[in-house]
Design an enzyme around this catalytic site. Sequence first.
Site, PDB file in Angstrom:
ATOM      1  CG  HIS A  26      -2.035  -1.410   1.648  1.00 54.30           C
ATOM      2  ND1 HIS A  26      -1.658  -2.506   1.538  1.00 54.30           N
ATOM      3  CD2 HIS A  26      -3.158  -1.358   1.129  1.00 54.30           C
ATOM      4  CE1 HIS A  26      -2.372  -2.837   2.060  1.00 54.30           C
ATOM      5  NE2 HIS A  26      -3.240  -2.603   1.398  1.00 54.30           N
ATOM      6  CG  HIS A 261      -5.771   1.841  -0.199  1.00 54.30           C
ATOM      7  ND1 HIS A 261      -6.097   2.383   0.421  1.00 54.30           N
ATOM      8  CD2 HIS A 261      -6.253   0.799  -0.923  1.00 54.30           C
ATOM      9  CE1 HIS A 261      -6.296   2.173   1.323  1.00 54.30           C
ATOM     10  NE2 HIS A 261      -6.044  -0.003   1.515  1.00 54.30           N
ATOM     11  CD  GLU A 411     -20.192  -6.579  25.012  1.00 52.71           C
ATOM     12  OE1 GLU A 411     -20.791  -6.749  24.870  1.00 52.71           O
ATOM     13  OE2 GLU A 411     -20.171  -5.219  23.902  1.00 52.71           O
ATOM     14  CG  HIS A 473     -28.731 -13.293  27.055  1.00 50.84           C
ATOM     15  ND1 HIS A 473     -28.922 -13.006  26.742  1.00 50.84           N
ATOM     16  CD2 HIS A 473     -27.795 -12.249  27.974  1.00 50.84           C
ATOM     17  CE1 HIS A 473     -29.174 -10.675  26.275  1.00 50.84           C
ATOM     18  NE2 HIS A 473     -28.823 -10.794  27.768  1.00 50.84           N
TER      19      HIS A 473
END
Length: 667
Positions: A26, A261, A411, A473
């Site tokens: 890159h 890029h 999280e 859950h």
Amino acid sequence: MFSRKRLANALRVLSIDSVQKAKSGHPGMPMGMADISEVLWRDFLKHNPSNPSWENRDRFVLSNGHGSILLYSLLHLTGYDISIKELKNFRKLHSKTPGHPEVGYTPGVEITTGPLGQGLASAVGMAIAERTLGETFNKPDYHIVDHYTWVFVGDGCLMEGISHEVCSLAGTLKLGKLIVFYDSNGISIDGNIDSWFTDDTRKRFKSYNWHVVSNIDGHDSNAISCAIKESMLVTDKPSLIICKTVIGFGSPNKSGTKDIHGSPLGELEISLTRKQLKWDFPPFFVPQDIYESWNFLVQGQLLENKWKSIFFKYEQEYPDLAKEYQRRINRIKPDIWEIDFNKFVHNLCKNSKNIATRVASQNVLEFFGSILPEMIGGSADLAPSNLSMWSGSKPISSCLFGNYIHYGVREFGMTAIANGLFHHGGFIPYTSTFLVFTDYAKNAIRMAALMKTQHIFIYTHDSIGVGEDGPTHQPIEQLSTLRLIPNVNVWRPCDQIETAVAWKSALDNKYGPTALVLSRQNLFQIFRNKVKLDEIFRGGYILRENDSNRDLNAIIISTGSEISLSLNVYENLIKMGYHIRLVSMPSTSIFDKQEDCYKQSILPKLVTNRISIEAGVSDYWYKYVGLNGIVVGVDSFGDSASSEELFKKFGFSVDSIVNRIVNLINS
């Protein structure tokens, strides 16, 4: 003395030459951020190329890690152990210059980056570590922990959701020594980002309580320098410097487009770029005068020597603090480590309480926290459920330092931040959430494993035993998923003793993270009269066997909350006259690493009647029981009901399992 643009062009040309030789990479970002890099690395960054691990160096994180060749070129020019040969070997096997920066492979790389946004997140962890460590050890006139964390990010990093999580928290914590450069070039792989990224980044970061310097010309050295100086004066907010740059700056035909890029420029465009930059030298050649202007070996050593003289005086005045600082930085355990743990386990053996392993974990944490001040914890807004706090936990805030971070419902951000805490040095992080929500954190868990980060994951509510919370859950596949990640030691203990061993194993593990998978519901404390502690540390051991003088009829393998069920199955089978072995395997990860003779002693090949019992997906266990064995597991999502009803629904009943085993033995 060469002009600053000339010095930056050395970075540009080394980068495009390396990418061209590698035939991949890159070049766009390195060409666009070369001017920013030149100002930061030559005028502001505090580091010593002769000693990349000097404790009080500034931390530099390349969050947009696809531009790794920029960092390698910087390291080469400033005097790190990165030769021109290594630049020529960019992206090649066994080189010090892999496709994305990898900590531990390249001197000067602080953290592994590549998955966008995670470098930024880990940098937030480093900034928290610097401030917390400084507040612990610094004294008036003795600022032995005093450095900045500098970060490069691109549009992609700020699109990733993790950037929202961690930058919000960084602003709340007022991390004033965190300074981020945003390479705002408006181009990503798909092209111009105006069609999919139109956020007002300035307002966004202002709302996070960041200091923002916007509309800086990323190719104007004076503007960049002034923005850095302004940001360093702001001590109560992290800073974002928004630099307007041209991707692939210097390329006549490809700059400012997506074409530059992630692809080599090609020989013709490189020739034209050299002409545009007035760089009349062959590939990989840098004139000696430019090397001398870039070289930071002398300045770096002077900076470290100055710090050492301060630390020497600090040792004289605060010898105990200095000794403790060095112990933590060098990751050395206290002298009482082994002795105290053995006493702790001995006392546990006297305690026959039936408690959840999440409660057992908190009890163990209470013990370890009192003797390991380097432990720094946190939870994604679930501390009362994960039981991740102990009596000595002191929350970290914008005005208070401590050893516990309330991460909020973040999280992914939490896990990546804690990775940064460890790689800064001086801390052993632990983080916690429900097992089912590891899906949110998965890529940061993987990065911890890739970097061999000593990071302890506390994952509670480990199965359908969660009960009435229902299938959203109730983890089914998550446990096996964690076990499949290289370098992660996964423990699912069945009681207090196994939980203590799991924690000790995690704190001794210098080669990767450890996941502690813990129950919500109470479990029976198991009586062991013939089991040695070191057998548990091996990850799998014989918990019960009724008659060693005749051939085994079957081996039962189980973990965690299902051990008590397995014991009942075992007792029923031996009453029926069978010779049965019950193996507790709290850590398949560690058991698999044992020598073959030990594994054979636990699971002899000649005994093919094998049964595994665990409330999770079945597939993982066939490597232990064989294709003809029995796997008692859960292969569909759960349901909303009591844990007792759910275990019965999914076949976790004594009578059902006994019948299946008898049929296997007699088949």
